[in-house]
Every structure is written in structure tokens, then in C-alpha cells.
Design a protein around this motif. Structure first.
Motif, short mmCIF file in Angstrom:
data_model
loop_
_atom_site.label_atom_id
_atom_site.label_comp_id
_atom_site.label_asym_id
_atom_site.label_seq_id
_atom_site.Cartn_x
_atom_site.Cartn_y
_atom_site.Cartn_z
N TYR A 178 -67.04 -58.58 68.66
CA TYR A 178 -67.78 -59.71 68.11
C TYR A 178 -67.10 -60.28 66.86
O TYR A 178 -67.17 -61.48 66.59
N THR A 189 -64.74 -62.87 67.87
CA THR A 189 -65.43 -64.11 68.22
C THR A 189 -65.73 -64.92 66.96
O THR A 189 -65.57 -66.14 66.92
N ILE A 194 -65.98 -70.28 72.06
CA ILE A 194 -65.72 -69.95 73.47
C ILE A 194 -66.91 -70.26 74.36
O ILE A 194 -66.99 -69.81 75.49
N VAL A 195 -67.87 -71.05 73.83
CA VAL A 195 -69.00 -71.45 74.67
C VAL A 195 -68.45 -72.17 75.91
O VAL A 195 -67.65 -73.09 75.79
N TYR A 232 -63.99 -60.34 76.38
CA TYR A 232 -63.94 -58.91 76.73
C TYR A 232 -62.96 -58.58 77.87
O TYR A 232 -62.17 -57.64 77.72
N ARG A 269 -67.76 -48.73 65.94
CA ARG A 269 -67.30 -49.75 66.89
C ARG A 269 -65.89 -49.44 67.35
O ARG A 269 -65.14 -48.71 66.69
N ALA A 275 -73.82 -53.29 70.84
CA ALA A 275 -73.67 -53.44 69.38
C ALA A 275 -73.27 -54.87 69.03
O ALA A 275 -73.79 -55.46 68.06
N ASP A 276 -72.35 -55.44 69.80
CA ASP A 276 -71.91 -56.82 69.54
C ASP A 276 -73.06 -57.80 69.74
O ASP A 276 -73.27 -58.71 68.92
N GLU A 319 -75.67 -57.56 66.97
CA GLU A 319 -75.19 -58.20 65.73
C GLU A 319 -75.27 -59.72 65.85
O GLU A 319 -75.69 -60.40 64.90
N ALA A 320 -74.88 -60.23 67.01
CA ALA A 320 -74.94 -61.68 67.22
C ALA A 320 -76.39 -62.17 67.16
O ALA A 320 -76.69 -63.20 66.55
N GLU A 337 -77.69 -62.45 63.78
CA GLU A 337 -77.15 -63.62 63.06
C GLU A 337 -77.64 -64.93 63.66
O GLU A 337 -77.21 -66.01 63.26
N VAL A 367 -77.01 -65.98 66.68
CA VAL A 367 -75.98 -66.57 67.56
C VAL A 367 -76.40 -66.39 69.02
O VAL A 367 -76.86 -65.31 69.42
N GLU A 396 -72.46 -67.90 73.06
CA GLU A 396 -71.44 -68.00 72.00
C GLU A 396 -70.56 -66.74 71.99
O GLU A 396 -69.40 -66.78 71.57
N VAL A 397 -71.12 -65.65 72.46
CA VAL A 397 -70.38 -64.38 72.47
C VAL A 397 -69.71 -64.13 73.82
O VAL A 397 -68.57 -63.67 73.88
#
Lengths: 117, 184
Positions: free
Chosen positions: A32, A35, A45-46, A52, A77, B31-32, B35-36, B39, B41, B45-46
Motif C-alpha cells: 500500500y 500505491t 492506478i484506479v 500486487y 508487513r 493489512a493494506d 490501512e487504506a 485513510e 481510500v 484506489e488500491v
């Protein structure tokens, strides 16, 4: 003729791995985090493919190395960093990109005046 | 977002991704995404276009990493033995077949010409075969005697003569045989 969105997608698809290598080469990062780095430079990257699978491929090709470490206030992580091979690939890729960009620029330059008019 | 990760996990299991690898990927992804989400998001977006299709996203990630059953080394290793076994069986069969040809072919040297004999001569061919001089080196005197005898010698050439001459050729050969036998 491709639409604006399609062209952007195609252009990004061709260089997203290079962009990933570039942001990881600056400092190791987890998924993330990359990103966010890309987004902070205007590269969202939308609508595009996720990073990944790209990370997986780069790791499999030996261009990235991984290790686990605690993140700021979060769970451990998986961090990615460029290998020596990855750094060399980045240097070569940047050179290729610039050559392609310059060539396209020179082709499109003749239309600059037309566009500005 | 948790549901997305669960669907990915299910797809990895279906694709045969080892549990340890799938767990690691799921943890990182969760986890990613958490977190997004914290925030504010969006998932897109991820994950880009993969956000709308967790199975496709999970599959493309696993394939890119080379951890699906079809691409992992362990799976290939499991598939090798049957192929190797099949090749070994084929090789052994070829060796046995070759050995059989050598053994049985050498044991009946005159049987080969008999197979080429014209239909009309088939009945008499065995007689000729029994009288025919062996061409093997086990009868040394035979070679010495046969070499000066010009046209009457081996029986094999006569079997390959044109159809119209078959009868004569056979007679000539039959006449020649006694000479050969006495020399032995």
C-alpha cells in the motif's frame, strides 16, 4: 482511435513495473505504501491493474527482494526492495523509456503549433 | 474489504496455493486494505480494476508469483515420475524389441529370403533352405569352394529375379545346390 482513458491505461500498463521499481529503489516499501507514493506523484492506478501481481512477477524474476518488518503502528508487513538485478533493470528501463518518449515527442512536436492555435 | 480477502483466500485454496503462502498473501492484503480504509481510500484506489473481481485478482496475483498448483515446482515434480516411468517403459520395450530382432533374426538366416519368395515357389522354398549352404563363417571350406563357382552360388539373388524368369532361376539354383553341398 483509442479513447483518452484507453490510451492512458495502455501507456501505464507498459511502464507500471518500471514506476514500481523506481519508487522501491528510492526506499523499501510495502504494497500500500507504494500505491501512496505513486499517487502522490499523480499516478493513480484506479481503473488499471493492481500492483500486487506486478510485485509478484518482479519478485519471481529476481528484481525484488522481500523481508518482513514492523510497520509504523501496524502489523508486520512484507517490504520490497530492489535487488542488484532490479536496479540494473531500472537503469535500463529508464533509458528505454526516455528514448521512446523522445522519439514520440519529436514525432508529435510538429503538431505543437497546431494544438496551441 | 474483509470479504474481499476471504474470497481471495478461497480462490487461492482452489488454485492449490500452499497454505503458508496463501496466509501470507492474505495477511499482507488485509493489512493494506485496512490501512487504506482507515485513510478513507477506496478499494479501487488500491486494487485498480481488480477490486470488482476478487477471484480474477487473486488468480492473477498467485500466477504472477508462481505459487499456483500449475506453476509451482512441487507440482511439476509430482508430475514428472509418471512421465519418466512411461519413457522408461518405452525404452525398455524398444530394447527388448531390438534384442528380439537380433536374436531371432540371426537364428534363422534363411527365413528372410523365404519370406521374399514368390507365391509360386513357396512350397519348395523350405527344401532349398535346408539344402542351401550356410553363409555363416562357421563353415570355412564352403567359402573357398563357392567363390570360384560363378552364377550358381547363393540362393537369395534368384528369389529377386523378375517374374518372367522366376521358374528358370529357381531351376538353376536347384541345380547348383548339389555342387555346393559336395564342396562342404
Amino acid at each position: 482511435m483509442a479513447t483518452s482513458g484507453q490510451r492512458r491505461t495502455q501507456l501505464l500498463r507498459g511502464v507500471l513495473d518500471l514506476c514500481l521499481l523506481a519508487v522501491i529503489d528510492e526506499a523499501p516499501a510495502y504494497g500500500y505504501e507504494m500505491t501512496k507514493r505513486l499517487r502522490s506523484r499523480g499516478l493513480s492506478i484506479v481503473g488499471e491493474g493492481s500492483i500486487y501481481p506486478l510485485l509478484g512477477r518482479l519478485e519471481r524474476d529476481g528484481l525484488l527482494e522481500t523481508y518482513r518488518a514492523a510497520s509504523d503502528g501496524g502489523p508486520p508487513r512484507k517490504y520490497y526492495r530492489t535487488s542488484r538485478l532490479g536496479h540494473r533493470a531500472l537503469v535500463a528501463g529508464v533509458s528505454e523509456w526516455r528514448a521512446a518518449r523522445d522519439a514520440v515527442d519529436s514525432v508529435l512536436a510538429s503538431n505543437d503549433a497546431e494544438v496551441q492555435r | 474489504m474483509i470479504r474481499f480477502v476471504k474470497e481471495c483466500r478461497r480462490e487461492w485454496r482452489r488454485l492449490g496455493v500452499p497454505d503458508a503462502v496463501a496466509d501470507e498473501m492474505a495477511e499482507d492484503l488485509a493489512a493494506d486494505l485496512e490501512e487504506a480504509q482507515a485513510e478513507g481510500v477506496a478499494l479501487e484506489e488500491v486494487l485498480g480494476g481488480g477490486a470488482s473481481d476478487p477471484r480474477s485478482f487473486a488468480a492473477s496475483w498467485a500466477i504472477a508469483r508462481g505459487v499456483t498448483r500449475a506453476t509451482s515446482g512441487s507440482f511439476r515434480a509430482r508430475r514428472k515420475p509418471p512421465i519418466a516411468a512411461a519413457l522408461t517403459v518405452l525404452l525398455i520395450a524398444a530394447v527388448f524389441a531390438g534384442a528380439a530382432v537380433v536374436i531371432f533374426g540371426a537364428g534363422e538366416p534363411s527365413s528372410v529370403p523365404a519370406l521374399h519368395a514368390p507365391n509360386g515357389l513357396k512350397g519348395r522354398a523350405p527344401e532349398e533352405r535346408s539344402l542351401a549352404p550356410p553363409e555363416s563363417p562357421s563353415v570355412p571350406g564352403l567359402h573357398e569352394e563357392r567363390s570360384p563357382a560363378p552364377p550358381e552360388s547363393p540362393s537369395v539373388p534368384a528369389l529377386h529375379t523378375p517374374k518372367g524368369l522366376k521358374g528358370r532361376a529357381y531351376e538353376e539354383r536347384s541345380l547348383a545346390l548339389p555342387d555346393v553341398i559336395t564342396t562342404g
